[in-house]
Scaffold this motif. Structure first.
Motif, PDB file in Angstrom:
ATOM      1  N   UNK A  15      59.977  25.907  59.539  1.00  0.00           N
ATOM      2  CA  UNK A  15      59.874  25.017  58.380  1.00  0.00           C
ATOM      3  C   UNK A  15      58.580  24.219  58.426  1.00  0.00           C
ATOM      4  N   UNK A  16      58.238  23.713  59.633  1.00  0.00           N
ATOM      5  CA  UNK A  16      56.987  22.951  59.775  1.00  0.00           C
ATOM      6  C   UNK A  16      55.799  23.830  59.444  1.00  0.00           C
ATOM      7  N   UNK A  17      55.819  25.075  59.922  1.00  0.00           N
ATOM      8  CA  UNK A  17      54.715  25.997  59.642  1.00  0.00           C
ATOM      9  C   UNK A  17      54.606  26.258  58.148  1.00  0.00           C
ATOM     10  N   UNK A  18      55.757  26.439  57.498  1.00  0.00           N
ATOM     11  CA  UNK A  18      55.742  26.669  56.051  1.00  0.00           C
ATOM     12  C   UNK A  18      55.184  25.458  55.319  1.00  0.00           C
ATOM     13  N   UNK A  42      37.715  19.592  47.006  1.00  0.00           N
ATOM     14  CA  UNK A  42      39.123  19.727  47.349  1.00  0.00           C
ATOM     15  C   UNK A  42      39.946  18.646  46.678  1.00  0.00           C
ATOM     16  N   UNK A  43      41.236  18.896  46.588  1.00  0.00           N
ATOM     17  CA  UNK A  43      42.107  17.932  45.906  1.00  0.00           C
ATOM     18  C   UNK A  43      42.140  16.598  46.618  1.00  0.00           C
ATOM     19  N   UNK A  44      41.984  16.624  47.958  1.00  0.00           N
ATOM     20  CA  UNK A  44      42.067  15.377  48.711  1.00  0.00           C
ATOM     21  C   UNK A  44      40.761  15.062  49.418  1.00  0.00           C
ATOM     22  N   UNK A  45      39.818  15.956  49.405  1.00  0.00           N
ATOM     23  CA  UNK A  45      38.611  15.761  50.197  1.00  0.00           C
ATOM     24  C   UNK A  45      37.412  15.395  49.362  1.00  0.00           C
ATOM     25  N   UNK A  46      36.320  15.239  50.085  1.00  0.00           N
ATOM     26  CA  UNK A  46      35.072  14.912  49.434  1.00  0.00           C
ATOM     27  C   UNK A  46      34.495  16.175  48.816  1.00  0.00           C
ATOM     28  N   UNK A  47      33.444  16.003  48.009  1.00  0.00           N
ATOM     29  CA  UNK A  47      32.816  17.135  47.346  1.00  0.00           C
ATOM     30  C   UNK A  47      32.358  18.146  48.376  1.00  0.00           C
ATOM     31  N   UNK A  48      32.591  19.438  48.043  1.00  0.00           N
ATOM     32  CA  UNK A  48      32.134  20.507  48.917  1.00  0.00           C
ATOM     33  C   UNK A  48      33.012  20.731  50.114  1.00  0.00           C
ATOM     34  N   UNK A  49      34.181  20.094  50.206  1.00  0.00           N
ATOM     35  CA  UNK A  49      35.030  20.245  51.383  1.00  0.00           C
ATOM     36  C   UNK A  49      36.415  20.699  50.986  1.00  0.00           C
ATOM     37  N   UNK A  50      37.083  21.380  51.935  1.00  0.00           N
ATOM     38  CA  UNK A  50      38.484  21.770  51.780  1.00  0.00           C
ATOM     39  C   UNK A  50      39.289  21.005  52.810  1.00  0.00           C
ATOM     40  N   UNK A  51      40.397  20.490  52.400  1.00  0.00           N
ATOM     41  CA  UNK A  51      41.217  19.670  53.297  1.00  0.00           C
ATOM     42  C   UNK A  51      42.378  20.505  53.838  1.00  0.00           C
ATOM     43  N   UNK A  52      42.564  20.463  55.164  1.00  0.00           N
ATOM     44  CA  UNK A  52      43.607  21.240  55.823  1.00  0.00           C
ATOM     45  C   UNK A  52      44.677  20.300  56.386  1.00  0.00           C
ATOM     46  N   UNK A  53      45.908  20.640  56.128  1.00  0.00           N
ATOM     47  CA  UNK A  53      47.026  19.842  56.641  1.00  0.00           C
ATOM     48  C   UNK A  53      47.328  20.258  58.077  1.00  0.00           C
ATOM     49  N   UNK A  54      47.464  19.277  58.968  1.00  0.00           N
ATOM     50  CA  UNK A  54      47.659  19.559  60.389  1.00  0.00           C
ATOM     51  C   UNK A  54      48.664  18.581  60.991  1.00  0.00           C
ATOM     52  N   UNK A  55      49.161  18.951  62.153  1.00  0.00           N
ATOM     53  CA  UNK A  55      49.978  18.060  62.975  1.00  0.00           C
ATOM     54  C   UNK A  55      49.163  17.697  64.203  1.00  0.00           C
ATOM     55  N   UNK A  56      49.199  16.438  64.592  1.00  0.00           N
ATOM     56  CA  UNK A  56      48.346  15.976  65.683  1.00  0.00           C
ATOM     57  C   UNK A  56      49.155  15.378  66.827  1.00  0.00           C
ATOM     58  N   UNK A 311      53.749  12.653  60.666  1.00  0.00           N
ATOM     59  CA  UNK A 311      54.940  11.861  60.364  1.00  0.00           C
ATOM     60  C   UNK A 311      55.930  12.622  59.505  1.00  0.00           C
ATOM     61  N   UNK A 312      55.431  13.326  58.503  1.00  0.00           N
ATOM     62  CA  UNK A 312      56.314  14.089  57.620  1.00  0.00           C
ATOM     63  C   UNK A 312      56.989  15.225  58.375  1.00  0.00           C
ATOM     64  N   UNK A 313      56.245  15.874  59.270  1.00  0.00           N
ATOM     65  CA  UNK A 313      56.808  16.980  60.049  1.00  0.00           C
ATOM     66  C   UNK A 313      57.895  16.481  60.995  1.00  0.00           C
ATOM     67  N   UNK A 314      57.663  15.339  61.647  1.00  0.00           N
ATOM     68  CA  UNK A 314      58.659  14.774  62.558  1.00  0.00           C
ATOM     69  C   UNK A 314      59.915  14.361  61.810  1.00  0.00           C
ATOM     70  N   UNK A 315      59.742  13.763  60.638  1.00  0.00           N
ATOM     71  CA  UNK A 315      60.898  13.348  59.837  1.00  0.00           C
ATOM     72  C   UNK A 315      61.702  14.561  59.388  1.00  0.00           C
ATOM     73  N   UNK A 316      60.994  15.637  59.037  1.00  0.00           N
ATOM     74  CA  UNK A 316      61.680  16.866  58.650  1.00  0.00           C
ATOM     75  C   UNK A 316      62.503  17.420  59.786  1.00  0.00           C
ATOM     76  N   UNK A 317      61.913  17.438  60.988  1.00  0.00           N
ATOM     77  CA  UNK A 317      62.638  17.928  62.177  1.00  0.00           C
ATOM     78  C   UNK A 317      63.882  17.089  62.457  1.00  0.00           C
ATOM     79  N   UNK A 318      63.729  15.760  62.354  1.00  0.00           N
ATOM     80  CA  UNK A 318      64.863  14.868  62.634  1.00  0.00           C
ATOM     81  C   UNK A 318      65.977  15.064  61.621  1.00  0.00           C
ATOM     82  N   UNK A 319      65.620  15.136  60.340  1.00  0.00           N
ATOM     83  CA  UNK A 319      66.631  15.298  59.301  1.00  0.00           C
ATOM     84  C   UNK A 319      67.319  16.648  59.411  1.00  0.00           C
TER      85      UNK A 319
END
Length: 324
Positions: A15-18, A42-56, A311-319
């Protein structure tokens, strides 16, 4: 229960990977695409950049516990076979399987008489205190001085005998700690300590035998049980650590993606130390307090823009876990 937990963990990871993929494709690209002759945005980034969602993960000092998995047999620390002093016929047995005896108690009587002769019955005494752990011979059985009448063991004090492969011999020493499990109680574990180590390696099996004793007595543990043990061999400390599969590999060199204050990542070469269960020491290249990417790193490059969804990934795992 363990199998169910494993299924839950696997499903949670999927689910986290998805979720990561969904973020990457939904928000990592410009909805309308880049205009001709102009850099994309990108929708969330600066001009000329693509934003990637990650877990840290924030790097912390960790102690990794090296261990060996082995099988063993639970037995009495002290058990003795009982033999008669004379040959003859067993005419009376005074104990049954499981009977408690004290040293000197009469176990049985043997009649040494031959046809036409009559002798006094010879008593068979318990050589030690303990419990009868093998079924005594039946009345009427003809025995000799080499016939085992029964066996007595000190079942209050048990030990584990295990054979350890030769490649681990350098780790073996008295005092090592172990966690023991038995098939009768799969959800429970019992602590034990190595008391003795054989001075030689068996030439046939290429193993060295060790003897462990339980730290606490437990009536649920019986002599004769099969034991599975996790023997802790050495602790590796003094460094930060992270999942090895979160590292990028190029020509036998390992790299971590370090998160910068401006939500970009720096691809940094690291040196590895010991690895235990997929967690590896980072000897150099990272320091305590730095944040690194541990999921979603496969699409990254040096300087890439990221969105931290830890944070979203951890909350998903807990729920998800609460719903099982």
């Amino acid at each position: 229960m363990k199998l169910k937990k494993a299924h839950v963990a696997v499903i949670a990871i999927l689910i986290v990977s998805a979720l990561l993929i969904a973020y990457a494709f939904t928000f990592g690209k410009n909805k309308h695409g880049p205009k001709p002759g102009k850099p994309g945005k990108g929708s969330w980034g600066a001009a000329g950049s693509t934003e990637f969602s990650v877990v840290t993960q924030t790097m912390e000092m960790q102690t990794l516990h090296g261990y060996i998995v082995a099988n063993g047999e639970i037995e009495s620390q002290n058990s003795v076979s009982v033999y008669p002093d004379v040959s003859g016929k067993v005419v009376s047995t005074q104990v049954m399987l499981g009977s408690s005896v004290k040293r000197g108690d009469v176990i049985a009587y043997v009649d040494p008489s031959q046809p036409g002769e009559r002798y006094k019955q010879s008593p068979v005494h318990a050589p030690i205190s303990g419990s009868v752990i093998s079924t005594p011979v039946k009345n009427g059985t003809t025995v000799s001085s080499n016939t085992e009448i029964t066996k007595i063991g000190d079942i209050a004090n048990l030990q584990i005998v295990a054979d350890i492969p030769e490649r681990y011999v350098s780790f073996l020493k008295p005092g090592l700690k172990a966690v023991v499990s038995v098939q009768a109680y799969p959800e429970d574990s019992f602590n034990a300590t190595v008391k003795r180590v054989s001075p030689v390696v068996d030439a046939a099996s290429r193993t060295k035998q060790i003897i462990l004793t339980f730290d606490e007595r437990d009536s649920r543990i019986n002599a004769g049980m099969f034991a599975k043990l996790i023997l802790f061999t050495k602790d590796y400390s003094g460094t930060v650590a992270m999942p090895k599969n979160s590292l990028a590999v190029n020509e036998d060199k390992y790299y971590a993606y370090v998160v910068k204050d401006n939500s970009t990542v720096e691809k940094r070469q690291v040196s590895l130390g010991e690895e235990v269960d997929g967690i590896v020491q980072i000897i150099s290249g990272l320091k305590q307090g730095e944040k690194v990417v541990i999921q979603g790193q496969t699409s990254l490059s040096d300087g890439a823009k990221i969105k931290d969804i830890t944070g979203a990934a951890e909350e998903l795992n807990q729920n998800f876990g609460k719903g099982q």
